[in-house]
Design a protein around this motif. Structure first.
Motif, PDB file in Angstrom:
ATOM      1  N   GLU A 346       0.826  -1.211   0.000  1.00 38.00           N
ATOM      2  CA  GLU A 346       0.000   0.000   0.000  1.00 38.00           C
ATOM      3  C   GLU A 346       0.860   1.261   0.000  1.00 38.00           C
ATOM      4  O   GLU A 346       2.081   1.182   0.070  1.00 38.00           O
ATOM      5  CB  GLU A 346      -0.920  -0.007   1.223  1.00 38.00           C
ATOM      6  N   ALA A 350       2.419   0.906  -3.475  1.00 40.66           N
ATOM      7  CA  ALA A 350       1.281   0.295  -4.165  1.00 40.66           C
ATOM      8  C   ALA A 350       1.531   0.284  -5.670  1.00 40.66           C
ATOM      9  O   ALA A 350       2.106   1.221  -6.220  1.00 40.66           O
ATOM     10  CB  ALA A 350       0.010   1.077  -3.852  1.00 40.66           C
ATOM     11  N   ASP A 482      -7.946  -0.716  -7.702  1.00 44.19           N
ATOM     12  CA  ASP A 482      -7.812   0.413  -6.808  1.00 44.19           C
ATOM     13  C   ASP A 482      -8.379   1.691  -7.450  1.00 44.19           C
ATOM     14  O   ASP A 482      -9.111   2.447  -6.814  1.00 44.19           O
ATOM     15  CB  ASP A 482      -6.325   0.580  -6.483  1.00 44.19           C
ATOM     16  N   ALA A 487     -11.104  -2.606  -4.802  1.00 42.20           N
ATOM     17  CA  ALA A 487     -10.044  -3.535  -4.384  1.00 42.20           C
ATOM     18  C   ALA A 487     -10.538  -4.447  -3.260  1.00 42.20           C
ATOM     19  O   ALA A 487     -10.141  -5.615  -3.185  1.00 42.20           O
ATOM     20  CB  ALA A 487      -8.814  -2.760  -3.951  1.00 42.20           C
TER      21      ALA A 487
END
Ligand code: ADP
Ligand code: MG
Length: 605
Positions: A346, A350, A482, A487
């Protein structure tokens, strides 16, 4: 290359292999009838799993696989028969074959290779066909091979029994054959070609539009599955010691198909469930068929009980669970989902979608589409530059969707040319156009319904050009999900999502191709005002960040006017206006097209 982590697949295949070994140990110790039943069970299971590799992943039922069993059994039998024996029982055998005597393993390998070669040649026809036509072609294959085996009397003894085959198949050989088949089938399902095939099984048009050109995958599955069934055929031949062409014809095709259908043809788990349940049921019914003593009452013999019983079970399963008893998921996906849930990095780490480097403009030049009497698109020219958002509007039935279909290769144009830079894409198959960086969504959502959201997107991401690794495709999938804000639903099945989420998945799937151009056919249909505004915001951001060219179809004029740099208006297949949103909105022709239609609608209502 597989699309699931190895630690997961290792467990997924290790457990069934251990079960097979355990069953074989029991069988070897008990011996007698139990051992023989188990050997036949292992061989049947290998054959069913092998059939499932093709039928399940491609969604095309095959009646033809027993022919590969037959070809392999005869080939291996002829090659491993001692020379003296051959001289006696097959006096007219061609000299080359008469002189050969291979040991079991070598004969087995040659038999499998030969069966796969035959499968390849047959596949040149069969793997190109769709649906019922493909199934009927496999039926023809079964009949042809049966005829050839009977006709080649000098080699096969025709319809008479072929005997004297070395009895090499004991319970351990059968167990090994079964284990090999189960492992290959399970791994293939989650391999790159396996995933693509399953996507195409769910929706061929969407698969093609997302770069999946299914031809090679289908051939691979067909030949591999023939190889596994051939392996089972060799084991069967060397277990029976004697057989005739009848053994590889309708009767046994029916028995194996029953297992495949009752268990569920899309999974290894289904093959096991099907083989176990049909074997058990046939054992029980066979005893009933011979007449049985039930609490002192002597039940009479009833011929055909087994066949009728199995037929009824197939009917029942089709009514209650049309995907078979095991359904669409493997046992491991059902019981151990936590094992393969992965966290993507993340924040700054990411994965991100790469900005397009495309500098070519997409140009449709006087394209026309005629459906019988109707001209759906009439000499329409349209261009889309990198980073441009063009709106395509017009009343219902004005040809918007058809125009997208023509440019994306879903439909062939009647006339006209489409180019991307210097490349003419007019007559390219849809999956190649997708590979050139032209992605799209559909007005009537076309997801791979029974696959997870992650798999939907990954199946597309794998086709981006230039070729990338599974890890790279996974990263692109994660980034695309995303972008669309879904997600957290990655592991849900696509068909369980809300309408709006399904639309978002479809856009994510197209984005995962990292395209240069993206066509969206009524992306906001079924969304409320809030969702629509959020979507428009995302689309604008996509263009600003990634440099995509967007072609957005909608009949919501205010929405298009807010979003687009330029608007093209169709009416009854013809381009009636083009220009800046503000100007188009004031164009009298456009007003007439919209209002005229509205007034008619009002009258109709
Ligand atoms: P829009 O997307 O603007 O609503 P379409 O492109 O779907 O319009 O349809 C344009 C016209 O072409 C309509 O009259 C429709 O009935 C017709 N049409 C679309 N697809 C087909 C097809 N596959 N076969 C025959 N007619 C079609
Ligand atoms: Mg439409």
């Amino acid at each position: 290359m597989t699309v699931l982590p190895w630690r997961f697949l290792a467990i997924a295949v290790l457990v069934p292999v251990l079960l097979v070994i355990a069953a074989a140990m029991v069988g070897a110790n008990v011996g007698g009838g139990v051992e023989r039943t188990l050997i036949v069970f292992f061989i049947n299971l290998a054959a069913v799993a092998g059939m499932g590799l093709y039928c399940g992943n491609s969604g095309i039922l095959s009646f033809g696989h027993l022919s590969f069993m037959g070809i392999a059994a005869y080939t291996s039998a002829i090659l491993s028969l001692p020379v003296a024996m051959k001289n006696m029982t097959l006096p007219n055998l061609p000299p080359v074959l008469a002189a050969i005597h291979l040991d079991f393993v070598l004969a087995l390998l040659v038999a499998i290779a030969f069966s796969m070669l035959v499968a390849y040649v047959a596949g040149l026809v069969i793997a190109r066909l769709e649906g019922a036509a493909a199934t009927i072609a496999t039926l023809a294959l079964l009949i042809i091979v049966h005829g050839v085996i009977i006709g080649a009397r000098d080699i096969t003894r025709g319809s008479q029994s072929f005997f004297g085959v070395p009895r090499e198949t004991d319970i351990w050989v059968a167990a090994a054959v079964c284990a090999v088949a189960l492992v290959i089938v399970r791994l293939f399902r989650d391999s790159v070609p396996g995933l693509k095939l399953r996507a195409a099984r769910e929706d061929l048009i969407a698969a093609k539009a997302n770069g999946i050109g299914v031809k090679h995958e289908r051939m691979l599955a067909w030949v591999l599955s023939a190889g596994l069934v051939a392996l089972a055929g060799v084991a069967l031949g060397h277990f029976l010691g004697a057989f005739s062409p009848k053994k590889f014809y309708f009767h046994d095709t029916f028995a194996l198909l029953a297992m495949l259908i009752v268990g569920g043809m899309t999974t290894m788990t289904g093959a096991v469930v099907g083989a176990v349940s049909i074997t058990l049921v046939s054992e029980i019914l066979r005893r009933l068929e011979g007449g049985i003593d039930l609490f002192g009452y002597q039940l009479p013999e009833v011929f055909g009980t087994t066949q009728i019983g199995i037929g009824l079970i197939i009917l029942l399963v089709m009514f209650r669970r049309s995907d078979g008893l095991a359904g669409l998921d493997e046992w491991d996906e059902r019981l151990l989902p936590w094992l393969f849930r992965r966290k993507m990095p993340e924040g700054d780490d990411a994965p991100k979608l790469a900005a397009t480097k495309n500098e070519d403009t997409l140009v449709a030049d006087t394209v026309t589409k005629r459906f019988a009497g109707l001209i759906a698109v009439d000499k329409v020219s349209l261009s889309l530059a990198p980073g441009e958002i063009v709106g395509l509007i017009g009343p219902n039935g004005s040809g918007k969707t058809t125009l997208l279909n023509l440019i994306s290769g879903v439909l062939p144009a009647t006339s006209g040319v489409v180019t991307k830079g210097d490349t003419v894409i007019t007559d390219m198959p849809a999956h190649r156009i997708a590979g050139l960086g032209i992605a799209r969504t559909f007005q009537n959502i076309r997801l791979f319904r029974t696959l997870s959201v992650r798999q939907n997107v990954l199946a597309a991401a794998l086709n981006a050009w230039p070729k990338r690794s599974v890890a790279e495709a996974e990263a692109a999938s994660a980034a695309a999900l995303d972008w669309m804000g879904i997600a957290d639903k990655a592991e849900s099945k696509a068909n369980t999502l809300s309408y709006g989420d399904q639309r978002r998945v479809e856009i994510a799937r197209a984005l995962a191709l990292e395209p240069d151009f993206l066509f969206l056919d009524e992306p906001a249909a079924g969304m409320n005002r809030e969702e629509t505004d959020a979507l428009m915001e995302t689309l604008r951001k996509l263009r600003d960040t990634l440099g995509l060219g967007l072609l957005v179809v909608d009949h919501d004029l205010p929405l298009i006017v807010r979003l687009c740099d330029r608007v093209v208006v169709l009416n009854e297949g013809k381009l009636i206006a083009e220009g800046a949103p503000g100007d188009v909105q004031k164009n009298p022709d456009v007003i007439t097209a919209y209002l005229g239609r509205k007034r008619q609608d009002d009258i109709a209502a």
